[in-house]
Scaffold this active site. Structure first.
Site, PDB file in Angstrom:
ATOM      1  N   GLY A   1       0.868  -1.177   0.000  1.00 56.28           N
ATOM      2  CA  GLY A   1       0.000   0.000   0.000  1.00 56.28           C
ATOM      3  C   GLY A   1       0.904   1.225   0.000  1.00 56.28           C
ATOM      4  CB  ALA A   2       0.999   4.220  -2.192  1.00 57.26           C
TER       5      ALA A   2
ATOM      6  CG  ASP B   1       0.231   2.326  -5.754  1.00 55.30           C
ATOM      7  OD1 ASP B   1      -0.927   1.904  -5.829  1.00 55.30           O
ATOM      8  OD2 ASP B   1       1.061   1.884  -4.937  1.00 55.30           O
TER       9      ASP B   1
END
Ligand code: MRU
Length: 316
Positions: free
Chosen positions: A51-52, A216
């Protein structure tokens, strides 16, 4: 600061970064202890943490674990995953600070606050009875601890503006099926899990009122890189007139990348698609800005023309 019902992906404690191993979820809650930047880099490249925003925070703490060679550690961490700009952003923030650990802790708090604010703003776009579709995992696990698109869903639910969530499985690593269902269940939010390829049928039948996904990297023109499978959802949403929102903190906006063509797209091992068969595994895709109804950030919901809206917030 942990919200009741959320699962936190990271904890810094007694000189080590503890990472909740997301590869083992939902079956097992196992914590990995990272004592060096190399340990953190391994956790990021193997998706123990993903997860960014979460990988950005993990890398920030990773840098705080570096000895003399801060630049070498920064390069190692930066090389783990290419698409999420939060990673490079967080590393640069820590490199510029006199006290790495203090800055990492501060980033962790700031990013959580950003999530909460954008979740509130995104929830305002929801209406009671909404059935929302989402892709991948964008809740507390993917972030500094509250969620982007997942945070918007949570805030909408708490405000009585959400009936149910359609959760895309998210091939090939099943972030939706394994992680989003786990988080929604813990929060008591009703959901139904669907195969990625069902989304068109649901939209054609009028069963989807809204789509919300994370990002992202968002380019200066509003093109959005997110988990592979996001772009086809946006095309279907346009075909069926379903509002398509992207929720992300400002740290996901990369004003230095002019458009989606310039976003590096991570290609992962083909074995993740099917072991032993020749495969091709792009981990992300790019959704053109023209298919995005709004970009929900902590500074407001950006609307087209994105070039201008993004330039205005990037100056802040
Ligand atoms: O490969 P992953 O699981 O790290 O991909 C995650 C996503 O694509 C998320 O949608 C994105 O990072 C936003 S998370 C808040």
């Amino acid at each position: 600061v942990a919200e009741p019902g959320t699962v936190q992906p990271l904890r810094f404690d007694e000189g080590a970064l503890l990472v909740l191993d997301q590869r083992a979820l939902p079956g097992t809650e196992r914590w990995l202890r990272c004592e060096s930047p190399g340990d953190v880099a391994d956790c990021i490249s193997t998706l123990a943490v993903r997860g960014a925003p979460a990988i950005g925070i993990a890398a920030a703490y990773g840098l705080a674990l570096a000895g003399e060679d801060r630049d070498g550690a920064a390069e190692l961490l930066r090389s783990t995953r290419p698409t999420a700009v939060n990673l490079a952003w967080a590393i640069d923030q820590v490199l510029a600070a006199p006290d790495a650990l203090a800055r990492a802790r501060e980033l962790h708090r700031e990013q959580e606050a950003a999530d909460r604010r954008l979740a509130e703003l995104g929830a305002e776009r929801f209406s009671p009875g909404d059935r929302a579709l989402t892709h991948c995992n964008t809740g507390a696990l993917a972030t500094a601890g509250y969620g982007t698109a997942g945070g918007v869903l949570r805030a909408a639910w708490e405000r009585g503006r959400l009936h149910q969530v359609w959760v895309d499985e998210t091939r090939p690593l099943l972030q939706g099926a394994r992680l989003t269902t786990y988080e929604l269940a813990r929060a008591g939010i009703p959901y139904r899990l669907i195969t990625d390829s069902s989304a068109g049928t649901l939209m054609a039948r009028g069963m989807v009122d809204r789509i919300v996904v994370g990002a992202d990297r968002i380019a200066a023109n509003g093109d959005v890189a997110n988990k592979v499978g996001t772009y086809p959802l946006a095309v279907l949403a346009a075909r069926h007139d379903v509002p398509f929102y992207v929720a992300a903190p400002l740290s996901t906006i990369d004003a230095g990348t002019p458009s989606g063509d310039a976003i590096p797209i991570e290609e992962r091992d083909a074995a993740e698609v099917a072991p032993g068969l020749p495969g091709l595994n792009f981990a992300f895709d790019v959704t053109p800005a023209e298919l995005v109804t709004g970009i929900v950030t902590e500074a407001g919901v950006l609307e087209p023309p994105y070039e201008e809206a993004i330039a205005a917030v990037a100056e802040r």
